[in-house]
Design a protein around this motif. Structure first.
Motif, PDB file in Angstrom:
ATOM      1  N   LEU A  16       0.809  -1.216   0.000  1.00 53.30           N
ATOM      2  CA  LEU A  16       0.000   0.000   0.000  1.00 53.30           C
ATOM      3  C   LEU A  16       0.842   1.264   0.000  1.00 53.30           C
ATOM      4  N   GLU A  17       1.994   1.211   0.649  1.00 54.22           N
ATOM      5  CA  GLU A  17       2.833   2.403   0.735  1.00 54.22           C
ATOM      6  C   GLU A  17       3.388   2.774  -0.627  1.00 54.22           C
ATOM      7  N   ASN A  18       3.818   1.791  -1.394  1.00 51.73           N
ATOM      8  CA  ASN A  18       4.462   2.060  -2.674  1.00 51.73           C
ATOM      9  C   ASN A  18       3.475   2.328  -3.805  1.00 51.73           C
ATOM     10  N   GLN A  19       2.206   1.939  -3.603  1.00 46.83           N
ATOM     11  CA  GLN A  19       1.251   2.039  -4.695  1.00 46.83           C
ATOM     12  C   GLN A  19      -0.001   2.808  -4.300  1.00 46.83           C
ATOM     13  N   PRO A  24      -7.965   2.820  -6.048  1.00 51.13           N
ATOM     14  CA  PRO A  24      -9.207   3.440  -6.531  1.00 51.13           C
ATOM     15  C   PRO A  24     -10.068   3.922  -5.371  1.00 51.13           C
ATOM     16  N   LEU A  25     -10.404   5.205  -5.363  1.00 51.39           N
ATOM     17  CA  LEU A  25     -11.219   5.777  -4.295  1.00 51.39           C
ATOM     18  C   LEU A  25     -12.682   5.838  -4.722  1.00 51.39           C
ATOM     19  N   SER A  44      -6.572   4.334   6.802  1.00 54.12           N
ATOM     20  CA  SER A  44      -7.396   4.058   5.630  1.00 54.12           C
ATOM     21  C   SER A  44      -8.844   3.962   6.090  1.00 54.12           C
ATOM     22  N   VAL A  45      -9.741   4.551   5.325  1.00 50.87           N
ATOM     23  CA  VAL A  45     -11.164   4.518   5.662  1.00 50.87           C
ATOM     24  C   VAL A  45     -11.898   3.789   4.538  1.00 50.87           C
ATOM     25  N   LEU A  46     -12.585   2.713   4.916  1.00 46.90           N
ATOM     26  CA  LEU A  46     -13.338   1.923   3.959  1.00 46.90           C
ATOM     27  C   LEU A  46     -14.804   1.864   4.363  1.00 46.90           C
ATOM     28  N   LEU A  71     -13.076   1.951  -0.977  1.00 47.63           N
ATOM     29  CA  LEU A  71     -12.096   2.732  -0.235  1.00 47.63           C
ATOM     30  C   LEU A  71     -12.503   4.189  -0.301  1.00 47.63           C
ATOM     31  N   LEU A  72     -12.694   4.808   0.861  1.00 45.89           N
ATOM     32  CA  LEU A  72     -13.159   6.191   0.911  1.00 45.89           C
ATOM     33  C   LEU A  72     -12.014   7.194   0.970  1.00 45.89           C
ATOM     34  N   SER A  73     -10.972   6.880   1.748  1.00 46.07           N
ATOM     35  CA  SER A  73      -9.848   7.808   1.855  1.00 46.07           C
ATOM     36  C   SER A  73      -8.632   7.087   2.424  1.00 46.07           C
ATOM     37  N   VAL A  74      -7.460   7.654   2.164  1.00 39.67           N
ATOM     38  CA  VAL A  74      -6.214   7.128   2.725  1.00 39.67           C
ATOM     39  C   VAL A  74      -5.361   8.302   3.193  1.00 39.67           C
TER      40      VAL A  74
END
Length: 271
Positions: A16-19, A24-25, A44-46, A71-74
């Motif tokens: 997740l850190e590298n990509q 997709p949000l 991360s908010v899902l 996925l709503l936000s990161v």
């Protein structure tokens, strides 16, 4: 998410850190795969089956096959996403994962988080080797990941439930997930488990706090919500798909359990 086109069929892994820029949000979707999200740091908010799930430092989240999620936000996430076909994981571990609070973040010890991350790193490395031996190694590593996770997390059940009640509840819910579309009678599930209907209901009520009928209805309405949010099928088509020849009955059941009609739920959710 298509796992069949991956290097190792039936598996998808992402750092997740590298990509993070590729995530997709606000894209609602559902998969037929078991998904693990290991959050090492950041947030991360899902949304998973219509409930918001906030992943924070040193926690893990399990998304069951068929769940509607997005996925709503990161915010500076560091961690891993692993998606696998469920049959790659031992049936006992699948049962434990299904019985837990699927979709809810589970806090884990930093040492356990580090251990799980090391396994995921090796899976990622082996996923690029592309040899028969590497496929065998990955299969064992996936099983080890699930086994270590299940061995170090607690399944949340009623403290007053006996081991036998819990075992029967697990078997019932496994049957329910497979047959709720066509089998809606508590007596059918009791028969499959070689129990009387009253005894099955007693066990389920003791282990979960809800009756067999309530569990059946909740499973049907949850899938109804998923289809209303995700598919383009009409309410009548969804009712038929869920095993109701009378769509009006499904409408009444949905209203009873959610407080809103199917059409209104769809309209409100898609605003």
């Amino acid at each position: 998410m298509n796992l069949e086109g991956q290097t190792f069929p039936g598996l998808y892994i992402r750092n997740l850190e590298n990509q993070v820029s590729q995530l997709p949000l606000n894209t609602l979707h559902r998969d037929d795969y078991l998904i693990f999200i290991l959050q090492i740091s950041g947030e991360s908010v899902l949304e998973i089956d219509f409930f918001k799930s906030i992943l924070f430092q040193n926690c893990i989240c399990c998304i069951l096959p068929g769940s509607v999620h997005q996925l709503l936000s990161v915010n500076k996430p560091k961690g891993w996403l692993l998606a696998v076909n469920g049959d790659q994981i031992d049936e006992r571990f699948r049962s434990i994962l299904s019985e837990g609070n699927a979709g809810s973040p589970i806090p884990i010890d930093p040492d356990l988080a580090s251990q799980l991350e090391r396994i995921l790193l090796v899976i990622c490395q082996q996923n690029h080797v592309k040899t028969y031996k590497s496929l065998t190694v990955i299969s064992h590593l996936v099983s080890a990941f699930a086994g270590i996770l299940c061995s170090n997390t607690t399944v949340h059940i009623d403290a007053n439930a006996t081991d036998r009640n819990s075992s029967i509840a697990a078997q019932f819910k496994s049957l329910l997930r497979k047959h709720y579309r066509r089998q809606k009678s508590p007596s059918w599930y009791a028969g499959q488990l070689n129990l009387s209907t009253s005894y099955l209901n007693e066990c389920i009520k003791s282990a979960t706090g809800s009756t067999v009928s309530n569990w059946i209805q909740k499973e049907i309405v949850l899938e109804g919500k998923r289809l209303l949010a995700f598919s383009k099928n009409s309410t009548k088509e969804i009712a038929y798909d869920l095993g109701y020849n009378d769509p009006a009955y499904f409408n009444r059941l949905f209203l009873k359990l959610t407080g809103t009609r199917p059409a209104a739920f769809r309209n409100n959710y898609r605003k």
